[in-house]
Design a protein around this motif. Structure first.
Motif: not given
Length: 129
Positions: A100-103, A122, A124-127
């Motif tokens: 469950h990384n980066d949301g 999502v 890497y680094g998030g949306r």
């Protein structure tokens, strides 16, 4: 000039087996057979062109695919239903689960030729904001 990835060749012990494994898992279609290649098209127009090569010539690669939450649910259900060994991490230290990384969620598994496949919901680094 814009630059876009058009296709990449994926080495396989059996091009049909690997193309079918990938297409079935993600609900995609085999779109073309040309010469030694069996192509599976992704939604952004890129194709994975599976080619049969001698097993000793296959250098394991890593392929990561950004998919929706709904597509992840469907693919993960297929992974578990088919008993495909999978992990929450690329080092295979957390078997049988997702991360469950980066949301978002992610999962790693091997294809029939030994390539490391990754599904993420999502980047890497998030949306992007």
């Amino acid at each position: 000039m814009s630059v876009e990835l058009n296709h990449t060749i994926v080495h396989a012990r059996d091009n049909r087996e690997s193309a079918r494994f990938f297409a079935d898992l993600l609900g995609l279609e085999i779109t073309a057979e040309w010469g030694p290649f069996i192509a599976v098209a992704l939604s952004n127009g890129v194709t994975l062109d599976f080619a049969t090569v001698p097993a000793d010539d296959i250098a394991p690669q890593h392929y990561a695919f950004l998919i929706s939450e709904e597509e992840f649910d469907t693919a993960y259900a297929r992974i578990t239903e088919r008993g495909i060994e999978h992990y929450a991490d690329p080092h295979r230290q957390h078997p049988g689960t997702v991360n469950h990384n980066d949301g978002g969620r992610g999962v790693y598994f091997m294809d029939p030729a030994g390539h490391a496949m990754e599904l993420i919901t999502v980047p890497y680094g998030g949306r992007p904001s």
